[in-house]
Write a protein that holds these residues in place. Structure first.
Motif, mmCIF file in Angstrom:
data_model
loop_
_atom_site.group_PDB
_atom_site.id
_atom_site.type_symbol
_atom_site.label_atom_id
_atom_site.label_comp_id
_atom_site.label_asym_id
_atom_site.label_seq_id
_atom_site.Cartn_x
_atom_site.Cartn_y
_atom_site.Cartn_z
ATOM 1 N N ALA A 198 5.243 -3.490 6.293
ATOM 2 C CA ALA A 198 3.915 -4.099 6.326
ATOM 3 C C ALA A 198 3.868 -5.198 7.379
ATOM 4 C CB ALA A 198 3.561 -4.671 4.954
ATOM 5 N N GLY A 199 2.733 -5.269 8.081
ATOM 6 C CA GLY A 199 2.543 -6.287 9.104
ATOM 7 C C GLY A 199 2.873 -5.836 10.509
ATOM 8 N N VAL A 200 3.363 -4.601 10.680
ATOM 9 C CA VAL A 200 3.700 -4.057 11.997
ATOM 10 C C VAL A 200 2.654 -3.012 12.377
ATOM 11 C CG1 VAL A 200 5.394 -2.738 13.334
ATOM 12 C CG2 VAL A 200 6.166 -4.473 11.701
ATOM 13 N N SER A 201 2.219 -3.018 13.638
ATOM 14 C CA SER A 201 1.251 -2.038 14.137
ATOM 15 C C SER A 201 2.000 -0.830 14.692
ATOM 16 C CB SER A 201 0.368 -2.665 15.225
ATOM 17 O OG SER A 201 -0.441 -3.688 14.696
ATOM 18 N N ASN A 205 -1.916 -0.814 11.044
ATOM 19 C CA ASN A 205 -1.200 -1.979 10.536
ATOM 20 C C ASN A 205 -1.641 -2.216 9.097
ATOM 21 O OD1 ASN A 205 -0.455 -4.702 9.826
ATOM 22 N ND2 ASN A 205 -0.214 -5.160 12.001
ATOM 23 N N VAL A 206 -0.728 -2.026 8.161
ATOM 24 C CA VAL A 206 -0.979 -2.393 6.768
ATOM 25 C C VAL A 206 -0.463 -3.816 6.597
ATOM 26 C CG1 VAL A 206 -0.427 -1.914 4.353
ATOM 27 C CG2 VAL A 206 -0.804 -0.026 5.950
ATOM 28 N N PRO A 207 -1.335 -4.795 6.316
ATOM 29 C CA PRO A 207 -0.893 -6.200 6.263
ATOM 30 C C PRO A 207 0.152 -6.442 5.179
ATOM 31 C CG PRO A 207 -3.292 -6.027 6.310
ATOM 32 C CD PRO A 207 -2.774 -4.654 6.066
ATOM 33 N N LYS A 208 0.884 -7.516 5.329
ATOM 34 C CA LYS A 208 1.889 -7.885 4.334
ATOM 35 C C LYS A 208 1.226 -8.100 2.979
ATOM 36 C CE LYS A 208 5.190 -9.997 7.550
ATOM 37 N NZ LYS A 208 5.917 -11.236 7.931
ATOM 38 N N ASN A 209 1.892 -7.589 1.954
ATOM 39 C CA ASN A 209 1.450 -7.680 0.564
ATOM 40 C C ASN A 209 0.267 -6.768 0.245
ATOM 41 O OD1 ASN A 209 3.416 -9.746 0.037
ATOM 42 N ND2 ASN A 209 2.010 -11.254 0.923
ATOM 43 N N TRP A 210 -0.092 -5.885 1.171
ATOM 44 C CA TRP A 210 -1.160 -4.912 0.923
ATOM 45 C C TRP A 210 -0.610 -3.489 0.895
ATOM 46 C CZ3 TRP A 210 -6.385 -6.238 0.201
ATOM 47 C CH2 TRP A 210 -6.690 -7.591 0.393
ATOM 48 N N ASN A 227 -5.558 -0.555 -9.817
ATOM 49 C CA ASN A 227 -6.052 -1.911 -10.032
ATOM 50 C C ASN A 227 -5.547 -2.889 -8.985
ATOM 51 O OD1 ASN A 227 -3.417 -1.529 -11.143
ATOM 52 N ND2 ASN A 227 -3.609 -3.460 -12.258
ATOM 53 N N ILE A 228 -4.855 -2.396 -7.961
ATOM 54 C CA ILE A 228 -4.295 -3.253 -6.914
ATOM 55 C C ILE A 228 -4.898 -2.857 -5.572
ATOM 56 C CG2 ILE A 228 -2.193 -4.092 -5.820
ATOM 57 C CD1 ILE A 228 -0.667 -3.164 -8.324
ATOM 58 N N SER A 229 -5.351 -3.835 -4.807
ATOM 59 C CA SER A 229 -5.987 -3.557 -3.523
ATOM 60 C C SER A 229 -4.980 -3.143 -2.468
ATOM 61 C CB SER A 229 -6.754 -4.784 -3.026
ATOM 62 O OG SER A 229 -8.015 -4.875 -3.627
ATOM 63 N N ARG A 230 -5.448 -2.309 -1.545
ATOM 64 C CA ARG A 230 -4.696 -2.019 -0.327
ATOM 65 C C ARG A 230 -5.651 -2.102 0.862
ATOM 66 N NH1 ARG A 230 -4.043 0.639 -4.696
ATOM 67 N NH2 ARG A 230 -2.137 1.767 -4.223
ATOM 68 N N LYS A 231 -5.070 -2.332 2.037
ATOM 69 C CA LYS A 231 -5.887 -2.551 3.234
ATOM 70 C C LYS A 231 -5.125 -2.042 4.447
ATOM 71 C CE LYS A 231 -8.618 -6.278 5.386
ATOM 72 N NZ LYS A 231 -8.938 -7.734 5.329
ATOM 73 N N ALA A 232 -5.861 -1.590 5.461
ATOM 74 C CA ALA A 232 -5.237 -1.153 6.703
ATOM 75 C C ALA A 232 -6.164 -1.453 7.873
ATOM 76 C CB ALA A 232 -4.923 0.336 6.667
ATOM 77 N N TYR A 233 -5.557 -1.859 8.998
ATOM 78 C CA TYR A 233 -6.279 -2.051 10.255
ATOM 79 C C TYR A 233 -5.972 -0.878 11.178
ATOM 80 C CZ TYR A 233 -7.212 -6.898 8.949
ATOM 81 O OH TYR A 233 -7.650 -8.036 8.302
ATOM 82 N N PHE A 234 -6.994 -0.425 11.905
ATOM 83 C CA PHE A 234 -6.876 0.678 12.854
ATOM 84 C C PHE A 234 -7.347 0.162 14.212
ATOM 85 C CE2 PHE A 234 -7.714 2.249 8.617
ATOM 86 C CZ PHE A 234 -6.744 3.216 8.444
ATOM 87 N N ASN A 235 -6.463 0.219 15.205
ATOM 88 C CA ASN A 235 -6.766 -0.472 16.465
ATOM 89 C C ASN A 235 -6.306 0.349 17.676
ATOM 90 O OD1 ASN A 235 -7.842 -2.596 17.901
ATOM 91 N ND2 ASN A 235 -6.086 -3.943 17.650
ATOM 92 N N ASN A 236 -6.895 -0.002 18.828
ATOM 93 C CA ASN A 236 -6.500 0.566 20.126
ATOM 94 C C ASN A 236 -6.587 2.089 20.171
ATOM 95 O OD1 ASN A 236 -5.961 -2.007 21.239
ATOM 96 N ND2 ASN A 236 -3.920 -2.007 20.304
#
Length: 401
Positions: A263-266, A176-181, A327-336
């Motif tokens: 973004a925002g969907v797993s 899941n890459v969050p919204k705006n990331w 120069n812009i951040s990115r983020k991701a969640y890894f789950n299950n």
């Protein structure tokens, strides 16, 4: 006392104060050919020791007299730099650093009458910080390091630690890459293994991909040099999957699906791998969009020669492959995460161990982070020049199950 020369070619980015503006050239020698007052050039560096620092601006060419507004938002610093054709080194005064942090220095041409004369703004070569009592107080991407890797920022990774690693035939992960990331150049790699990687990318403002690649056993960055006995062979592909070869980071078989992930969907990823009887191993990648009522779809299935292996070296990472957005951040969640062996038995995923690439290990940049959120899973963050976190190489994170 020591002088520190922070080069624009390795450490600067362009932003724009208007909807549209012309782009200057950010080259290794610095900033050239800019004359639009809507352009903002931002230079970044990390200061580890508080204190007073004299700063000056070094140019390699001044075509005409010009004025630049220089600001450092974090310390409310503002200075009107007045260049003329006789000065290539311009003092900007003294700044007071109160605490260790990343600092951003912005440069913007003014709309004064002097700036309306013909010619470009001064070339920006280096920002010089002087009177540092500690020669190791300032960190930035050095000219001796790659400007490509330095400007794109550090990559960071998780290695998954399993209950056991024997004959792992299937591995599942959700990303899941969050919204705006979901910045241009983001690669949220869901399932990496010893012979390839599988994840999702932001390739342009209008195109996104689900990518699955498998390396050839032949060590070369030129796919045309791979001998037939070392070629990765396609077994099957999804209906809309594009098949290519790839190079420049090793070589092998590449497959991707152009897909408008949001973004925002797993999103769900499944990788299946096992040896075959002909000296190859077969690796197959499947993708599922949970917003659509359907099962996993095949991206591609590849045969890797001279390989007799199930899935091993399972990991994830986040990467930026576009230097202009470092120069812009990115983020991701890894789950299950879930692993299944060749006996169809589930193998527990116990933890994830954090690591990073050479850009971070050589202290060129510190904007990396990783950890665990009880609800959202493991997370990785990189780029954007956010301030140093406490995460260390090799830190291990566990989720409460």
């Amino acid at each position: 006392m020591n002088d520190t020369k922070v080069s624009f070619g390795w450490n600067s980015y362009q932003t724009c104060s208007a909807q549209q503006c012309s782009k200057p050239q950010i080259l290794e020698q610095g900033i050239s050919y800019w004359q639009d007052s809507n352009i903002i050039i931002s230079l970044f560096f990390y200061v580890a020791v508080a204190g007073a620092y004299d700063i000056s601006l070094l140019s390699t060419e001044v075509q005409r007299s010009a004025e630049l507004q220089v600001t450092i938002p974090a310390i409310s610093y503002s200075y009107l730099a007045k260049f003329n054709t006789d000065s290539l080194n311009l003092s900007l005064g003294t700044i007071q650093i109160k605490y260790p942090a990343y600092y951003q220095v912005n440069f913007q041409g003014t709309n004064s009458l002097v700036n309306k004369k013909a010619g470009f703004y001064p070339q920006l070569n280096s920002l010089i910080l002087s009177n540092s009592e500690n020669q190791n107080a300032i960190f930035y991407v050095k000219d001796s390091y790659s400007s490509y890797f330095g400007r794109r920022g550090p990559s960071c990774h998780f290695r998954y630690n399993l209950e056991h690693s024997q004959n792992i035939q299937q591995f599942y992960n959700e990303v899941n890459v969050p919204k705006n990331w979901d910045t241009l150049g983001t690669f949220a790699m869901a399932i990496g293994f010893n012979y390839g990687y599988f994840g999702m990318q932001v390739n342009s403002e209008t195109e996104r991909k689900i990518l699955f690649s498998v390396w050839s056993p032949q060590q070369t960055d030129d796919p045309s040099q791979i001998s037939p006995d070392n070629a990765v062979l396609l077994v099957a592909k999804g209906n809309n999957t594009v098949i290519n070869s790839f190079g420049n980071e090793g070589s092998g078989g590449q497959s991707y699906l152009v897909y408008p992930w949001v973004a925002g969907v797993s999103y769900k990823f499944k990788l299946v791998g096992q040896p075959s009887t002909d000296g190859y191993s077969i690796y197959s990648a499947y993708f599922k969009d949970p917003t659509i009522c359907s099962d996993y779809i095949l991206i591609a299935s590849w045969k890797r020669p001279k390989t007799q292996s199930y899935l091993s070296g399972l990991h994830s990472f986040i990467e930026n492959f576009e230097p202009e957005t470092g120069n812009i951040s990115r983020k991701a969640y890894f789950n299950n995460q879930k692993a299944i062996d060749d006996q169809n038995k589930e193998v527990k995923v116990l933890s994830a161990s954090f690591s990073y690439d050479g850009t971070a290990s050589q202290q060129q940049r510190f904007d990396y982070d990783g950890g665990v959120d009880i609800l959202k899973g493991f997370y990785l963050r990189n780029c954007g020049f956010f301030n140093k976190t406490n995460v260390q190489y090799g830190d291990t994170f566990r989720k409460n199950r």
